[in-house]
Design an enzyme around this catalytic site. Structure first.
Site, PDB file in Angstrom:
ATOM      1  N   VAL A  50       0.837  -1.196   0.000  1.00 13.96           N
ATOM      2  CA  VAL A  50       0.000   0.000   0.000  1.00 13.96           C
ATOM      3  C   VAL A  50       0.877   1.253   0.000  1.00 13.96           C
ATOM      4  O   VAL A  50       0.722   2.153  -0.826  1.00 13.96           O
ATOM      5  CB  VAL A  50      -0.913   0.034   1.261  1.00 13.96           C
ATOM      6  CG1 VAL A  50      -1.829   1.265   1.234  1.00 13.96           C
ATOM      7  CG2 VAL A  50      -1.743  -1.234   1.371  1.00 13.96           C
ATOM      8  N   SER A  89       0.414   7.468   5.892  1.00 17.29           N
ATOM      9  CA  SER A  89      -0.867   7.491   6.609  1.00 17.29           C
ATOM     10  C   SER A  89      -1.993   7.928   5.675  1.00 17.29           C
ATOM     11  O   SER A  89      -3.113   7.440   5.778  1.00 17.29           O
ATOM     12  CB  SER A  89      -0.786   8.466   7.786  1.00 17.29           C
ATOM     13  OG  SER A  89       0.275   8.113   8.644  1.00 17.29           O
ATOM     14  N   ARG A 140      19.454 -10.554  40.702  1.00 12.71           N
ATOM     15  CA  ARG A 140      20.521  -9.548  40.835  1.00 12.71           C
ATOM     16  C   ARG A 140      20.479  -8.901  42.216  1.00 12.71           C
ATOM     17  O   ARG A 140      19.428  -8.440  42.670  1.00 12.71           O
ATOM     18  CB  ARG A 140      20.324  -8.491  39.743  1.00 12.71           C
ATOM     19  CG  ARG A 140      21.143  -7.240  39.882  1.00 12.71           C
ATOM     20  CD  ARG A 140      22.506  -7.407  39.294  1.00 12.71           C
ATOM     21  NE  ARG A 140      23.213  -6.121  39.193  1.00 12.71           N
ATOM     22  CZ  ARG A 140      24.506  -6.043  38.996  1.00 12.71           C
ATOM     23  NH1 ARG A 140      25.245  -7.139  38.885  1.00 12.71           N
ATOM     24  NH2 ARG A 140      25.087  -4.859  38.895  1.00 12.71           N
ATOM     25  N   GLY A 190      19.534  -2.291  34.166  1.00 11.16           N
ATOM     26  CA  GLY A 190      20.623  -1.319  34.301  1.00 11.16           C
ATOM     27  C   GLY A 190      21.505  -1.295  33.057  1.00 11.16           C
ATOM     28  O   GLY A 190      21.006  -1.472  31.946  1.00 11.16           O
ATOM     29  N   GLU A 232       1.129  -0.587  10.018  1.00  4.72           N
ATOM     30  CA  GLU A 232      -0.317  -0.917  10.062  1.00  4.72           C
ATOM     31  C   GLU A 232      -1.114   0.187  10.748  1.00  4.72           C
ATOM     32  O   GLU A 232      -2.061  -0.067  11.478  1.00  4.72           O
ATOM     33  CB  GLU A 232      -0.536  -2.257  10.753  1.00  4.72           C
ATOM     34  CG  GLU A 232       0.210  -3.351  10.025  1.00  4.72           C
ATOM     35  CD  GLU A 232      -0.579  -4.614   9.856  1.00  4.72           C
ATOM     36  OE1 GLU A 232      -1.807  -4.610  10.002  1.00  4.72           O
ATOM     37  OE2 GLU A 232       0.071  -5.614   9.535  1.00  4.72           O
ATOM     38  N   SER A 281       0.300   5.182  15.809  1.00  2.60           N
ATOM     39  CA  SER A 281      -0.549   5.400  16.991  1.00  2.60           C
ATOM     40  C   SER A 281      -1.474   6.602  16.773  1.00  2.60           C
ATOM     41  O   SER A 281      -2.630   6.585  17.197  1.00  2.60           O
ATOM     42  CB  SER A 281       0.329   5.640  18.226  1.00  2.60           C
ATOM     43  OG  SER A 281       0.963   4.441  18.596  1.00  2.60           O
TER      44      SER A 281
HETATM   45  C1  LIG Z   1       9.296  -2.221   8.915  1.00  3.73           C
HETATM   46  C2  LIG Z   1       8.125  -1.692   8.157  1.00  3.73           C
HETATM   47  C3  LIG Z   1       7.285  -2.587   7.511  1.00  3.73           C
HETATM   48  C4  LIG Z   1       6.183  -2.096   6.783  1.00  3.73           C
HETATM   49  N1  LIG Z   1       5.398  -2.983   6.078  1.00  3.73           N
HETATM   50  C5  LIG Z   1       4.450  -2.491   5.236  1.00  3.73           C
HETATM   51  C6  LIG Z   1       3.737  -3.367   4.353  1.00  3.73           C
HETATM   52  O1  LIG Z   1       3.923  -4.588   4.360  1.00  3.73           O
HETATM   53  N2  LIG Z   1       2.854  -2.811   3.492  1.00  3.73           N
HETATM   54  C7  LIG Z   1       2.628  -1.481   3.417  1.00  3.73           C
HETATM   55  O2  LIG Z   1       1.842  -1.052   2.602  1.00  3.73           O
HETATM   56  N3  LIG Z   1       3.281  -0.623   4.254  1.00  3.73           N
HETATM   57  C8  LIG Z   1       4.190  -1.099   5.141  1.00  3.73           C
HETATM   58  N4  LIG Z   1       4.879  -0.239   5.970  1.00  3.73           N
HETATM   59  C9  LIG Z   1       4.593   1.185   5.911  1.00  3.73           C
HETATM   60  C10 LIG Z   1       3.871   1.720   7.155  1.00  3.73           C
HETATM   61  O3  LIG Z   1       2.559   1.228   7.200  1.00  3.73           O
HETATM   62  C11 LIG Z   1       3.948   3.259   7.104  1.00  3.73           C
HETATM   63  O4  LIG Z   1       5.286   3.604   7.378  1.00  3.73           O
HETATM   64  C12 LIG Z   1       2.992   3.917   8.089  1.00  3.73           C
HETATM   65  O5  LIG Z   1       1.661   3.756   7.657  1.00  3.73           O
HETATM   66  C13 LIG Z   1       3.259   5.407   8.273  1.00  3.73           C
HETATM   67  O6  LIG Z   1       3.408   6.071   7.065  1.00  3.73           O
HETATM   68  P1  LIG Z   1       4.669   7.043   6.843  1.00  3.73           P
HETATM   69  O7  LIG Z   1       5.874   6.270   7.231  1.00  3.73           O
HETATM   70  O8  LIG Z   1       4.617   7.604   5.490  1.00  3.73           O
HETATM   71  O9  LIG Z   1       4.469   8.204   7.924  1.00  3.73           O
HETATM   72  P2  LIG Z   1       3.600   9.555   7.751  1.00  3.73           P
HETATM   73  O10 LIG Z   1       2.238   9.234   7.278  1.00  3.73           O
HETATM   74  O11 LIG Z   1       4.392  10.534   6.959  1.00  3.73           O
HETATM   75  O12 LIG Z   1       3.496  10.046   9.247  1.00  3.73           O
HETATM   76  C14 LIG Z   1       4.582  10.724   9.917  1.00  3.73           C
HETATM   77  C15 LIG Z   1       4.083  11.125  11.305  1.00  3.73           C
HETATM   78  O13 LIG Z   1       2.959  12.028  11.200  1.00  3.73           O
HETATM   79  C16 LIG Z   1       1.839  11.488  11.873  1.00  3.73           C
HETATM   80  N5  LIG Z   1       0.613  11.822  11.133  1.00  3.73           N
HETATM   81  C17 LIG Z   1       0.358  11.665   9.807  1.00  3.73           C
HETATM   82  N6  LIG Z   1      -0.874  12.083   9.508  1.00  3.73           N
HETATM   83  C18 LIG Z   1      -1.441  12.485  10.680  1.00  3.73           C
HETATM   84  C19 LIG Z   1      -2.705  13.007  11.045  1.00  3.73           C
HETATM   85  N7  LIG Z   1      -3.686  13.189  10.158  1.00  3.73           N
HETATM   86  N8  LIG Z   1      -2.917  13.335  12.348  1.00  3.73           N
HETATM   87  C20 LIG Z   1      -1.958  13.155  13.276  1.00  3.73           C
HETATM   88  N9  LIG Z   1      -0.727  12.651  12.981  1.00  3.73           N
HETATM   89  C21 LIG Z   1      -0.485  12.327  11.713  1.00  3.73           C
HETATM   90  C22 LIG Z   1       2.082   9.985  11.914  1.00  3.73           C
HETATM   91  O14 LIG Z   1       1.360   9.372  12.950  1.00  3.73           O
HETATM   92  C23 LIG Z   1       3.592   9.933  12.121  1.00  3.73           C
HETATM   93  O15 LIG Z   1       3.866  10.159  13.487  1.00  3.73           O
HETATM   94  C24 LIG Z   1       5.939  -0.705   6.740  1.00  3.73           C
HETATM   95  C25 LIG Z   1       6.788   0.179   7.418  1.00  3.73           C
HETATM   96  C26 LIG Z   1       7.865  -0.290   8.100  1.00  3.73           C
HETATM   97  C27 LIG Z   1       8.790   0.695   8.781  1.00  3.73           C
END
Ligand SMILES: Cc1cc2nc3c(=O)[nH]c(=O)nc-3n(C[C@H](O)[C@H](O)[C@H](O)COP(=O)(O)OP(=O)(O)OC[C@H]3O[C@@H](n4cnc5c(N)ncnc54)[C@H](O)[C@@H]3O)c2cc1C
Length: 416
Positions: free
Chosen positions: A127, A134, A284, A356, A380, A383
């Site tokens: 995705v 997000s 410990r 520690g 997925e 938070s």
């Molecule tokens: C090890 C790993 C495995 C993964 N596996 C998959 C997979 O198999 N398939 C797949 O499709 N994806 C996968 N992902 C992607 C993962 O789902 C995304 O990294 C995640 O959804 C966040 O997207 P982003 O990294 O672009 O962060 P961003 O969307 O850019 O977010 C950055 C920060 O802004 C915050 N934020 C963004 N929008 C809002 C909002 N509206 N309100 C408040 N806060 C917000 C977020 O919470 C975060 O703290 C994987 C990622 C990793 C690191």
């Protein structure tokens, strides 16, 4: 009637998975964390003993209570989150096929995701894109109908099993102007030259799990490889054009199913760290007494145990609620995943504190658990996104009530 008493069959499966985690996963967890290689020998062993495949899937999801997949996830991740994800990462494309596919697609492609015990296969669910994390609605990957086929072009990043999977479920926009309602999931099968792996990521934690970029360049697949079939897609697009939206986007439907199980994975890490810290605190000695004889340490352990129990209750409740495969009414899946991710980070941090300086050293397993735990507040749905989904459900529940809740964001964009 509600009962927290596990059945004999559930206990048996839980104990069997635990012994696999203890004998086959734990002993090699450090090695794979260091080498960052994909743990094929362990995935093969899991397939050989019957812990990986459609039969096991049916056994765990078919018991009627809904909680069996959480028992399995917690035990495997107790062994090592990275290796557990190598075994369970295929569950995400399987959930996509199960929630969106036709009966024929389900019976053909779910077995293809697992392969056979002699030659296990992997699945991937793609995705995320560089500019669509997000916010899935800004996805740029396009699927266009051409000469009786779909032609897909785009770039996916951070994909678990990306490029090494046999079955890739790729979410792409068919009508981008409709946002997530104009998206569909496409199945790309092995040997398709239009799909290739890009950069393999080097990660903070879950290093045994493979994470990579997936590049789609004129990736051509048959028309019937759209999940749900062409007719259903066209009907859905027509409804969306007319403004009659269905509640969930295709990606969100999949994540709703998988979130409590992902929460159970985070719980497995928290439990591993708690058990280790408890044992260490009992052994410990400093100032002539064991660490646990200090209230500061004992209370920290009490908080850790309480949070772990509360998290498990939330996860089981969510799975019980969604046992018929339906959608959660109060975003219970998001609640479970949110709580579990944050508890895993906190508990593993407290475990380091209890150990520690040793806790910070890589010879001890706790620093790895902390690194592994962090991903559970990110993938997925971060938070923040879980809170967005939960508050959207609250807002929907309050609609029409005396104190209508107003939120400063657009619920339509609250995607995975
Ligand atoms: C090890 C790993 C495995 C993964 N596996 C998959 C997979 O198999 N398939 C797949 O499709 N994806 C996968 N992902 C992607 C993962 O789902 C995304 O990294 C995640 O959804 C966040 O997207 P982003 O990294 O672009 O962060 P961003 O969307 O850019 O977010 C950055 C920060 O802004 C915050 N934020 C963004 N929008 C809002 C909002 N509206 N309100 C408040 N806060 C917000 C977020 O919470 C975060 O703290 C994987 C990622 C990793 C690191």
């Amino acid at each position: 009637m509600i009962s927290f008493e596990l059945t004999d069959e559930q206990k048996e499966i839980r104990d069997w998975v635990h012994s696999f985690a203890e004998k086959e996963i734990r002993p090699v967890a450090h090695q794979y964390d260091e080498s960052e290689e994909f743990p094929w020998p362990i995935v093969k062993k899991a397939a050989e003993v019957g812990l990986y495949g459609t039969e096991f899937l049916e056994q765990t999801f078919g018991d009627g209570t809904g909680i069996m997949p959480a028992l399995v996830a917690e035990e495997l991740t107790w062994g090592c989150a990275g290796i557990a994800l190598a075994i369970q990462g295929t569950g995400l494309p399987v959930a996509a096929i199960f929630s969106q596919g036709t009966p024929d697609q389900i019976s053909t492609w779910i077995p293809a995701c697992f392969g056979t015990p002699e030659k296990p296969a992997l699945g991937a669910f793609a995705v995320t894109e560089p500019d669509a994390g997000s916010d899935v609605s800004s996805m740029k990957t396009r699927a266009i109908r051409k000469n009786g086929d779909w032609v897909i072009n785009g770039q996916k990043i951070f994909i678990t099993n990306g490029g090494i999977a046999d079955v890739h479920v790729v979410v792409a926009a068919v009508e981008p102007e409709l946002g997530t309602r104009g998206q569909a999931s496409f199945v790309v099968l092995p040997g398709n030259k239009g799909l290739r792996m890009g950069k393999k990521e080097k990660k903070m934690g879950i290093r045994a799990s493979h994470t990579a970029e997936v590049l789609l360049e004129d990736c051509t697949i048959p028309l019937e490889n759209v999940l749900g079939g062409v007719e259903k897609l066209e009907a859905r697009l027509k409804r969306a054009r007319e403004g009659n939206h269905q509640r969930s986007s295709v990606a969100l439907k999949t994540f709703e199913l998988s979130r409590p199980i992902v929460g159970a994975q985070a719980l497995g890490i928290a439990r591993a760290a708690f058990e280790f810290a408890l044992q260490y605190a009992k052994e410990r000695k400093q100032f002539g007494r064991t660490l646990i004889e200090n209230e500061a340490i004992a209370f920290m352990l009490a908080d850790m145990a309480t949070e772990i129990e509360a998290t498990r209750a939330l996860i089981w409740r969510a799975l019980w609620e969604g046992r018929s495969g339906g959608e959660f009414k109060k975003a219970e899946g998001s609640m479970a995943k949110l709580k579990a991710g944050e508890v895993a980070v906190k508990v593993t941090e407290q475990a380091i504190q209890i150990c520690g300086g040793y806790g910070y050293i890589r010879d001890f397993p706790v620093e790895k658990w902390h690194r592994d735990a962090k991903i559970y507040t990110l993938f997925e749905g971060t938070s923040e996104i879980q809170r967005l989904v939960i508050s959207r459900a609250l807002a929907a529940g309050c609609a029409g009530g005396p104190s209508r809740l107003r939120l400063p964001f657009s619920p339509a964009r609250a995607t995975p």
